[in-house]
Design a protein around this motif. Structure first.
Motif, PDB file in Angstrom:
ATOM      1  N   UNK A 259       4.604  -2.929  -1.818  1.00 26.02           N
ATOM      2  CA  UNK A 259       3.344  -2.257  -2.177  1.00 26.02           C
ATOM      3  C   UNK A 259       2.292  -2.657  -1.150  1.00 26.02           C
ATOM      4  N   UNK A 260       1.174  -1.956  -1.179  1.00 21.39           N
ATOM      5  CA  UNK A 260       0.038  -2.309  -0.326  1.00 21.39           C
ATOM      6  C   UNK A 260      -1.196  -2.309  -1.217  1.00 21.39           C
ATOM      7  N   UNK A 261      -1.903  -3.429  -1.256  1.00 21.90           N
ATOM      8  CA  UNK A 261      -3.133  -3.512  -2.045  1.00 21.90           C
ATOM      9  C   UNK A 261      -4.318  -3.442  -1.089  1.00 21.90           C
ATOM     10  N   UNK A 262      -5.243  -2.538  -1.360  1.00 20.82           N
ATOM     11  CA  UNK A 262      -6.421  -2.348  -0.504  1.00 20.82           C
ATOM     12  C   UNK A 262      -7.671  -2.659  -1.321  1.00 20.82           C
ATOM     13  N   UNK A 263      -8.567  -3.429  -0.736  1.00 18.89           N
ATOM     14  CA  UNK A 263      -9.804  -3.780  -1.433  1.00 18.89           C
ATOM     15  C   UNK A 263     -10.887  -2.751  -1.114  1.00 18.89           C
ATOM     16  N   UNK A 264     -11.442  -2.117  -2.161  1.00 15.71           N
ATOM     17  CA  UNK A 264     -12.551  -1.154  -2.000  1.00 15.71           C
ATOM     18  C   UNK A 264     -13.598  -1.509  -3.043  1.00 15.71           C
ATOM     19  N   UNK A 265     -14.846  -1.715  -2.582  1.00 14.75           N
ATOM     20  CA  UNK A 265     -15.911  -2.062  -3.515  1.00 14.75           C
ATOM     21  C   UNK A 265     -15.616  -3.349  -4.259  1.00 14.75           C
ATOM     22  N   UNK A 266     -14.838  -4.231  -3.626  1.00 13.33           N
ATOM     23  CA  UNK A 266     -14.531  -5.526  -4.227  1.00 13.33           C
ATOM     24  C   UNK A 266     -13.384  -5.492  -5.214  1.00 13.33           C
ATOM     25  N   UNK A 267     -12.740  -4.308  -5.374  1.00 15.54           N
ATOM     26  CA  UNK A 267     -11.619  -4.198  -6.319  1.00 15.54           C
ATOM     27  C   UNK A 267     -10.334  -3.874  -5.558  1.00 15.54           C
ATOM     28  N   UNK A 268      -9.244  -4.510  -5.931  1.00 19.51           N
ATOM     29  CA  UNK A 268      -7.957  -4.276  -5.256  1.00 19.51           C
ATOM     30  C   UNK A 268      -7.230  -3.103  -5.887  1.00 19.51           C
ATOM     31  N   UNK A 269      -6.895  -2.099  -5.078  1.00 22.97           N
ATOM     32  CA  UNK A 269      -6.142  -0.939  -5.560  1.00 22.97           C
ATOM     33  C   UNK A 269      -4.730  -1.023  -4.993  1.00 22.97           C
ATOM     34  N   UNK A 270      -3.741  -0.939  -5.883  1.00 22.94           N
ATOM     35  CA  UNK A 270      -2.343  -1.122  -5.484  1.00 22.94           C
ATOM     36  C   UNK A 270      -1.676   0.233  -5.248  1.00 22.94           C
ATOM     37  N   UNK A 271      -1.140   0.403  -4.028  1.00 28.82           N
ATOM     38  CA  UNK A 271      -0.334   1.587  -3.724  1.00 28.82           C
ATOM     39  C   UNK A 271       1.127   1.146  -3.831  1.00 28.82           C
TER      40      UNK A 271
END
Ligand SMILES: CCNC(=O)c1c(-c2ccccc2)csc1NC(=O)CNCCc1c[nH]c2ccccc12
Length: 328
Positions: A259-271
């Motif tokens: 998976x790839x987790x990306x931080x946006x607006x301080x929150x981690x979104x998991x792909x």
């Protein structure tokens, strides 16, 4: 008013096609937050460039020609289209624009002729990059937004079945947890935002850099990130390599994908890793990666591979635009 429309994935989730009523016709359009023109296949095109698509009938009663108006658009992948301009009623799942600029194609490139599931595009980026001359026209969202219950639209893209776009409201059944909003920079006409760090796989943060400026683009199939992030990702995929003949990273179709987790607006979104297996290359049982380098583009594109993992809110309710993401 509000609108709700199904977003049907094409093969390999290459694009998402939605039914749109224009006058008395229903056309199936690719909703595209990465461009700002509503253009359609039309009766003005040579038949050699049409392969089963529905053609907008420019002779229909409700279509009013905008004399002297033309358009021509080209996309980064080399595809493009051009034509003339009409005004007609456009209804997207109940949200209706009584006089919307409908850009009737007189010519399209082969990529669109061969995209047999799509009768055209409905641009949802900012009207500042609309390509009509002599006067740029407003996007469908800009045309209707003041009449919407709330000046926003949302995208819920799914992999194995229909997702949806809504206009004027947020569907709270489409996400879990809270929505993280972040500021939008629309100076280039896109839904631009800043992305932070990333983590490959479920382990602790192993990212070294941050991603930086990015756009949310439903019209681009893949995710294009800075080289460092892409190399870090594929270093965790056994058997992966960059194929110049295929024009990107490929790997054995049997490879397990992190998976790839990306931080946006301080929150981690998991792909999830499954999102990164885009399609078979057609040779040697290798598959083409859904994550590719952004070299040559100049910025990062969070395309359908990312947007399938979240619920996205494109929001102008605050005066200045913002974008929201929530886990789904
Ligand atoms: C691969 C398509 N995406 C792009 O070219 C693109 C770029 C871009 C710029 C340079 C190099 C590569 C990409 C920046 S923003 C951006 N996004 C858009 O342009 C969004 N609209 C894409 C419409 C589109 C282009 N080719 C198609 C083929 C099928 C269905 C839709 C399309």
């Amino acid at each position: 008013q509000t609108g709700t429309v199904a977003a049907n994935p094409e093969q390999y989730d290459q694009a998402y096609i939605c039914p749109v009523t224009i006058g008395s016709q229903t056309l199936h359009l690719d909703f595209d937050t990465g461009s700002s023109d509503l253009w359609v296949f039309s009766n003005l095109m040579p038949s050699s460039e049409v392969d089963g698509q529905t053609e907008f009938n420019t002779n229909s009663a409700g279509a009013t020609k905008k004399d002297g108006y033309t358009w021509s658009i080209s996309y980064g992948d080399g595809s493009g289209a051009s034509g003339v301009v009409y005004a007609d009623t456009v209804n997207v799942g109940g949200a209706t624009a009584t006089s919307q600029a409908v850009e009737a194609a007189t010519s399209v490139s082969s990529e669109f002729t061969s995209d047999t599931g799509s009768d055209g595009l409905l641009g949802l980026a900012f009207s500042s990059i609309n390509q009509v001359k002599p006067t740029p026209q407003t996007t469908f969202f800009d045309t209707v937004k003041s009449s919407l219950e709330a000046e926003l639209f949302t995208a819920d893209l799914q992999s194995n079945g229909p997702g949806s776009y809504t206009f004027g409201y947020i569907d709270s059944s489409k996400y879990t947890g809270s929505i993280t909003y972040t500021a939008v920079d629309n100076s280039q006409g896109f839904w631009g935002f800043t992305a932070g760090g990333y983590t490959v796989g479920g382990g602790g943060s192993n990212s070294t850099g941050t991603i930086g400026s990015a756009i949310a683009d439903t019209g681009t199939s893949l995710m294009y990130l800075p080289t460092a992030a892409v190399q870090s990702y594929y270093s965790q995929v056994s058997g992966s390599s960059y194929s110049s003949s295929q024009g990107g990273y490929i790997f054995p179709c049997s490879a397990s994908l992190p998976s790839l987790t990306v931080s946006i607006g301080g929150h981690g979104f998991v792909v999830p890793g499954s999102n990164f297996n885009y399609s078979p290359t057609g040779s040697g049982n290798t598959c083409f990666g859904g994550l590719q380098e952004n070299t040559g583009i100049g910025f990062t594109i969070f395309g359908d591979v990312f947007l399938r993992a979240v619920y996205a809110i494109f929001d102008e309710t605050q005066g200045s635009p913002r974008i929201g993401f929530a886990a789904q």
